[in-house]
Design a protein around this motif. Structure first.
Motif, PDB file in Angstrom:
ATOM      1  N   PRO A 137      -7.155  -0.297   3.514  1.00 49.44           N
ATOM      2  CA  PRO A 137      -6.310   0.018   2.644  1.00 49.44           C
ATOM      3  C   PRO A 137      -5.514  -0.966   3.263  1.00 49.44           C
ATOM      4  O   PRO A 137      -4.609  -2.093   2.569  1.00 49.44           O
ATOM      5  CB  PRO A 137      -5.833   0.860   1.418  1.00 49.44           C
ATOM      6  N   ASP A 167     -10.935  -1.387   9.326  1.00 52.48           N
ATOM      7  CA  ASP A 167     -10.953  -1.085   8.014  1.00 52.48           C
ATOM      8  C   ASP A 167     -10.477  -0.154   7.013  1.00 52.48           C
ATOM      9  O   ASP A 167     -10.883   0.058   6.391  1.00 52.48           O
ATOM     10  CB  ASP A 167     -12.271  -2.031   7.167  1.00 52.48           C
ATOM     11  N   LYS A 197     -12.422  -6.430  11.547  1.00 56.51           N
ATOM     12  CA  LYS A 197     -12.269  -4.941  11.389  1.00 56.51           C
ATOM     13  C   LYS A 197     -13.602  -4.702  11.110  1.00 56.51           C
ATOM     14  O   LYS A 197     -14.652  -5.346  10.755  1.00 56.51           O
ATOM     15  CB  LYS A 197     -11.711  -5.042   9.883  1.00 56.51           C
ATOM     16  N   TYR A 227      -4.044  -2.662   5.530  1.00 62.04           N
ATOM     17  CA  TYR A 227      -4.524  -4.296   5.686  1.00 62.04           C
ATOM     18  C   TYR A 227      -4.828  -5.287   5.067  1.00 62.04           C
ATOM     19  O   TYR A 227      -4.501  -6.343   5.243  1.00 62.04           O
ATOM     20  CB  TYR A 227      -5.238  -4.448   6.664  1.00 62.04           C
ATOM     21  N   GLN A 228      -5.047  -4.500   3.598  1.00 60.42           N
ATOM     22  CA  GLN A 228      -5.362  -5.912   2.646  1.00 60.42           C
ATOM     23  C   GLN A 228      -4.151  -6.144   2.155  1.00 60.42           C
ATOM     24  O   GLN A 228      -3.497  -5.929   1.896  1.00 60.42           O
ATOM     25  CB  GLN A 228      -6.258  -4.777   1.368  1.00 60.42           C
ATOM     26  N   GLY A 229      -4.605  -7.830   2.004  1.00 62.22           N
ATOM     27  CA  GLY A 229      -4.397  -8.714   1.211  1.00 62.22           C
ATOM     28  C   GLY A 229      -2.925  -9.344   2.246  1.00 62.22           C
ATOM     29  O   GLY A 229      -2.314 -10.421   2.021  1.00 62.22           O
ATOM     30  N   TYR A 247       0.389  -1.357  -0.048  1.00 62.92           N
ATOM     31  CA  TYR A 247      -0.158   0.515   0.273  1.00 62.92           C
ATOM     32  C   TYR A 247       1.392   1.417   0.107  1.00 62.92           C
ATOM     33  O   TYR A 247       0.784   2.077  -0.944  1.00 62.92           O
ATOM     34  CB  TYR A 247      -1.041  -0.484   1.359  1.00 62.92           C
TER      35      TYR A 247
END
Length: 346
Positions: free
Chosen positions: A266, A264, A280, A268-270, A114
């Motif tokens: 971006p 929640d 989240k 932490y995504q993936g 990110y």
């Protein structure tokens, strides 16, 4: 190939994630068997971790003397916003400044995919790698004795429920939402660990902290050992930050196996999935539901998804990835290797 960790500004950041990241680099390099130089003159690679003026000058001096510079991009315009008084107004100027700093690196390293995307959008024209800051999974690990130590220190019985958070007392860290969450759950004890000079705390945060609910304790800054006890001893970790480049405190909590509640966002995504002890949410109602669910569990997931995520980011693995990056970007010629061998022989 030896590495010099530039220490300029460390006293200013030693209580922040940047300070911990620098200490992690020292341990990761040692784990990978990479020598640490005691001065810039001795080092072949120079690590820069801050964006203070002295750091920019150090990067320039290193390049002028033929050193390779690795610039760690811990900060972005996005995580500068909503921090200290005036930060929103200064954010565009901060973006220009950090772009200038990062461009001084031969290589730029940032903690997540990110934050790497953000830097590429800034127009950084250097190789940009995403590499976690890592976490000491030997030090931060589940431990029943540390749980007892925390609960005894703060007068908690096993029946009491406790939630903790860690960070600077700024809006971006979600402290206002954390105070609101504590107010919604009067039967639960809440603790915030961290300290910020009063002049740097935004007015809205100062007002909220002046009249906290009775079940919320601002415990101030604590050392790493006591912080480890808190992760092991609390029943949930609520990190409601609006923006991060990674979040070392999150890695520490995951390593200790504590149920984790995150905003929640971006970053932490993936790599941090929801479920198996991780929640989240996006708003007050979601945080309240997540906290209720986390505290309802009778057993902690000490070896669940969170612990596995942390183990993937252990310092030994970080050191290996750093070494691979050096080999790719700074290949050592045969003549350089011969010179090093001659120095050892002599």
């Amino acid at each position: 190939m030896s590495v010099y960790l530039y220490p300029g500004g460390f006293r200013l950041v030693c209580r922040s994630g940047i300070g911990q990241a620098l200490l992690h680099q020292r341990r990761a390099l040692a784990a990978a068997g990479i020598p640490l130089a005691q001065s810039m003159r001795e080092g072949q690679i120079v690590h820069i971790n801050t964006v203070f003026p002295d750091a920019l000058l150090a990067a320039l001096a290193a390049r002028l003397t033929g050193k390779r510079v690795v610039y760690y991009a811990h900060s972005t315009m996005e995580d500068f916003r909503r921090s200290f008084p005036g930060s929103n107004w200064l954010a565009p100027l901060f973006k220009r400044w950090i772009r200038l700093c990062y461009q001084m690196g031969d290589v730029v390293i940032t903690p997540t995919d990110y934050s790497r995307r953000l830097l590429l959008e800034y127009g950084i024209r250097k190789p940009v790698y995403s590499l976690t800051n890592g976490v000491d999974t030997d030090f931060f690990s589940p431990d029943a004795a540390r749980r007892r130590a925390f609960r005894e220190r703060y007068g908690l019985s096993e029946e009491d429920r406790a939630v903790i958070s860690v960070g600077h007392m700024i809006e971006r860290k979600g402290i206002l939402d954390y105070i609101a969450l504590a107010r919604q759950m009067p039967q639960v004890r809440f603790y915030w660990f961290g300290d910020t000079p009063a002049c740097l705390i935004p007015r809205a945060v100062r007002r909220a902290m002046a009249a906290p609910p009775d079940n919320l304790c601002f415990a101030g800054y604590i050392g790493q050992k006591e912080l480890r006890d808190a992760y092991c001893g609390a029943d949930a970790f609520a990190f409601l930050s609006y923006e991060e480049t990674e979040g070392i405190a999150v890695l520490e909590a995951l390593a200790c196996g504590i149920p984790v509640i995150l905003r929640d966002i971006p970053v932490y995504q993936g790599w941090i999935p929801e479920g198996d002890g991780i929640w989240k949410a996006r708003d007050a109602a979601g945080f309240r539901q997540a906290a209720g669910d986390a505290l309802a569990g009778s057993l902690r997931e000490t070896e669940g998804t969170g612990r596995r995520i942390a183990l993937d980011r252990r310092l030994a693995a970080v050191g290996q990835r750093l070494a691979a990056t050096y080999q790719k970007e700074f290949p050592v010629s045969r003549s350089e290797t011969d010179c090093e061998n001659e120095e050892v022989i002599s």
